[in-house]
Design a protein around this motif. Structure first.
Motif, PDB file in Angstrom:
ATOM      1  N   LEU A  65     -33.327 -21.362  59.979  1.00  0.00           N
ATOM      2  CA  LEU A  65     -33.225 -19.901  59.990  1.00  0.00           C
ATOM      3  C   LEU A  65     -34.459 -19.282  59.345  1.00  0.00           C
ATOM      4  N   PRO A  66     -35.018 -18.249  59.957  1.00  0.00           N
ATOM      5  CA  PRO A  66     -36.183 -17.592  59.359  1.00  0.00           C
ATOM      6  C   PRO A  66     -35.783 -16.815  58.109  1.00  0.00           C
ATOM      7  N   ASP A  67     -36.730 -16.631  57.209  1.00  0.00           N
ATOM      8  CA  ASP A  67     -36.473 -15.938  55.946  1.00  0.00           C
ATOM      9  C   ASP A  67     -35.865 -14.554  56.139  1.00  0.00           C
ATOM     10  N   GLY A  68     -36.238 -13.864  57.208  1.00  0.00           N
ATOM     11  CA  GLY A  68     -35.732 -12.523  57.447  1.00  0.00           C
ATOM     12  C   GLY A  68     -34.227 -12.459  57.628  1.00  0.00           C
ATOM     13  N   VAL A  69     -33.622 -13.557  58.048  1.00  0.00           N
ATOM     14  CA  VAL A  69     -32.178 -13.592  58.249  1.00  0.00           C
ATOM     15  C   VAL A  69     -31.449 -13.574  56.901  1.00  0.00           C
ATOM     16  N   PHE A  70     -32.107 -14.032  55.846  1.00  0.00           N
ATOM     17  CA  PHE A  70     -31.464 -14.110  54.537  1.00  0.00           C
ATOM     18  C   PHE A  70     -31.466 -12.782  53.795  1.00  0.00           C
ATOM     19  N   GLY A  71     -32.324 -11.864  54.164  1.00  0.00           N
ATOM     20  CA  GLY A  71     -32.322 -10.540  53.557  1.00  0.00           C
ATOM     21  C   GLY A  71     -32.398 -10.553  52.047  1.00  0.00           C
ATOM     22  N   GLY A  72     -33.055 -11.532  51.473  1.00  0.00           N
ATOM     23  CA  GLY A  72     -33.162 -11.615  50.027  1.00  0.00           C
ATOM     24  C   GLY A  72     -31.912 -12.153  49.346  1.00  0.00           C
ATOM     25  N   GLN A  73     -30.926 -12.562  50.127  1.00  0.00           N
ATOM     26  CA  GLN A  73     -29.680 -13.100  49.579  1.00  0.00           C
ATOM     27  C   GLN A  73     -29.834 -14.599  49.314  1.00  0.00           C
ATOM     28  N   VAL A  74     -28.891 -15.144  48.579  1.00  0.00           N
ATOM     29  CA  VAL A  74     -28.836 -16.582  48.355  1.00  0.00           C
ATOM     30  C   VAL A  74     -28.645 -17.238  49.727  1.00  0.00           C
ATOM     31  N   PRO A  75     -29.541 -18.133  50.130  1.00  0.00           N
ATOM     32  CA  PRO A  75     -29.417 -18.743  51.470  1.00  0.00           C
ATOM     33  C   PRO A  75     -28.041 -19.338  51.743  1.00  0.00           C
ATOM     34  N   GLU A  76     -27.436 -19.993  50.752  1.00  0.00           N
ATOM     35  CA  GLU A  76     -26.115 -20.596  50.944  1.00  0.00           C
ATOM     36  C   GLU A  76     -25.091 -19.547  51.388  1.00  0.00           C
ATOM     37  N   ARG A  77     -25.215 -18.353  50.862  1.00  0.00           N
ATOM     38  CA  ARG A  77     -24.269 -17.283  51.202  1.00  0.00           C
ATOM     39  C   ARG A  77     -24.368 -16.922  52.683  1.00  0.00           C
ATOM     40  N   ILE A  78     -25.588 -16.747  53.163  1.00  0.00           N
ATOM     41  CA  ILE A  78     -25.793 -16.408  54.573  1.00  0.00           C
ATOM     42  C   ILE A  78     -25.391 -17.580  55.458  1.00  0.00           C
ATOM     43  N   GLN A  79     -25.818 -18.782  55.100  1.00  0.00           N
ATOM     44  CA  GLN A  79     -25.482 -19.951  55.902  1.00  0.00           C
ATOM     45  C   GLN A  79     -23.974 -20.132  56.007  1.00  0.00           C
ATOM     46  N   ILE A 114     -18.158 -20.339  58.486  1.00  0.00           N
ATOM     47  CA  ILE A 114     -16.774 -20.444  58.009  1.00  0.00           C
ATOM     48  C   ILE A 114     -15.738 -19.822  58.935  1.00  0.00           C
ATOM     49  N   ARG A 115     -16.149 -18.946  59.831  1.00  0.00           N
ATOM     50  CA  ARG A 115     -15.178 -18.327  60.753  1.00  0.00           C
ATOM     51  C   ARG A 115     -15.334 -18.830  62.191  1.00  0.00           C
ATOM     52  N   THR A 116     -15.961 -19.970  62.359  1.00  0.00           N
ATOM     53  CA  THR A 116     -16.234 -20.463  63.711  1.00  0.00           C
ATOM     54  C   THR A 116     -15.128 -21.331  64.290  1.00  0.00           C
ATOM     55  N   GLY A 117     -14.290 -21.898  63.443  1.00  0.00           N
ATOM     56  CA  GLY A 117     -13.288 -22.843  63.933  1.00  0.00           C
ATOM     57  C   GLY A 117     -13.924 -24.110  64.483  1.00  0.00           C
ATOM     58  N   GLY A 118     -15.169 -24.384  64.048  1.00  0.00           N
ATOM     59  CA  GLY A 118     -15.862 -25.582  64.521  1.00  0.00           C
ATOM     60  C   GLY A 118     -16.384 -25.475  65.935  1.00  0.00           C
ATOM     61  N   ASP A 119     -16.492 -24.268  66.452  1.00  0.00           N
ATOM     62  CA  ASP A 119     -16.932 -24.043  67.829  1.00  0.00           C
ATOM     63  C   ASP A 119     -18.420 -23.682  67.856  1.00  0.00           C
ATOM     64  N   TRP A 120     -19.203 -24.502  68.561  1.00  0.00           N
ATOM     65  CA  TRP A 120     -20.649 -24.293  68.658  1.00  0.00           C
ATOM     66  C   TRP A 120     -20.996 -22.917  69.213  1.00  0.00           C
ATOM     67  N   HIS A 121     -20.292 -22.486  70.237  1.00  0.00           N
ATOM     68  CA  HIS A 121     -20.600 -21.209  70.879  1.00  0.00           C
ATOM     69  C   HIS A 121     -20.289 -20.027  69.953  1.00  0.00           C
ATOM     70  N   VAL A 122     -19.215 -20.130  69.221  1.00  0.00           N
ATOM     71  CA  VAL A 122     -18.890 -19.084  68.242  1.00  0.00           C
ATOM     72  C   VAL A 122     -19.958 -19.069  67.151  1.00  0.00           C
ATOM     73  N   PHE A 123     -20.381 -20.238  66.709  1.00  0.00           N
ATOM     74  CA  PHE A 123     -21.461 -20.322  65.722  1.00  0.00           C
ATOM     75  C   PHE A 123     -22.709 -19.609  66.239  1.00  0.00           C
ATOM     76  N   GLN A 124     -23.055 -19.834  67.486  1.00  0.00           N
ATOM     77  CA  GLN A 124     -24.227 -19.182  68.074  1.00  0.00           C
ATOM     78  C   GLN A 124     -24.090 -17.651  68.046  1.00  0.00           C
ATOM     79  N   ALA A 168     -26.403 -12.429  62.702  1.00  0.00           N
ATOM     80  CA  ALA A 168     -27.240 -12.461  61.497  1.00  0.00           C
ATOM     81  C   ALA A 168     -28.682 -12.069  61.806  1.00  0.00           C
ATOM     82  N   HIS A 169     -29.170 -12.457  62.958  1.00  0.00           N
ATOM     83  CA  HIS A 169     -30.527 -12.049  63.355  1.00  0.00           C
ATOM     84  C   HIS A 169     -30.596 -10.537  63.553  1.00  0.00           C
ATOM     85  N   SER A 170     -29.497  -9.968  64.008  1.00  0.00           N
ATOM     86  CA  SER A 170     -29.440  -8.524  64.214  1.00  0.00           C
ATOM     87  C   SER A 170     -29.283  -7.797  62.885  1.00  0.00           C
ATOM     88  N   ASP A 171     -28.332  -8.252  62.038  1.00  0.00           N
ATOM     89  CA  ASP A 171     -28.105  -7.646  60.729  1.00  0.00           C
ATOM     90  C   ASP A 171     -27.308  -8.616  59.867  1.00  0.00           C
TER      91      ASP A 171
END
Length: 88
Positions: A23-37, A42-52, A58-61
């Motif tokens: 992930l590029p730095d801009g996606v983290f918005g100055g936040q702790v990377p673990e928080r953004i990651q 955590i809300r994907t249900g293990g689904d790759w497409h939902v993760f995408q 996150a890239h948008s906001d």
């Protein structure tokens, strides 16, 4: 991240971890990377497409990703511990 490996099927868990590392730095918005990651998985249900979809959000906001995952408030560490099931 063991949680990702346990939630996503073999094959896609490696792709998820790679995406999180790249992930590029801009996606983290100055936040702790673990928080953004965490907000992206955590809300994907293990689904790759939902993760995408979360990654695109996150890239948008990055703030929308945090709020949508329930990690937008100051108690985000407590909420994350509850999801992961163990304190870090």
């Amino acid at each position: 991240m063991r949680w990702v490996e346990s939630e996503f099927p073999t094959g896609s868990s490696e792709k998820v971890l790679e995406e999180l590392r790249d992930l590029p730095d801009g996606v983290f918005g100055g936040q702790v990377p673990e928080r953004i990651q965490a907000s992206l998985v955590i809300r994907t249900g293990g689904d790759w497409h939902v993760f995408q979809q979360w990654v695109q959000l996150a890239h948008s906001d990055w703030r929308d990703a945090l709020v949508g995952a329930g990690l937008g408030d100051e108690d985000w560490r407590i909420r994350l511990d509850a999801v992961l099931g163990t304190p870090r």
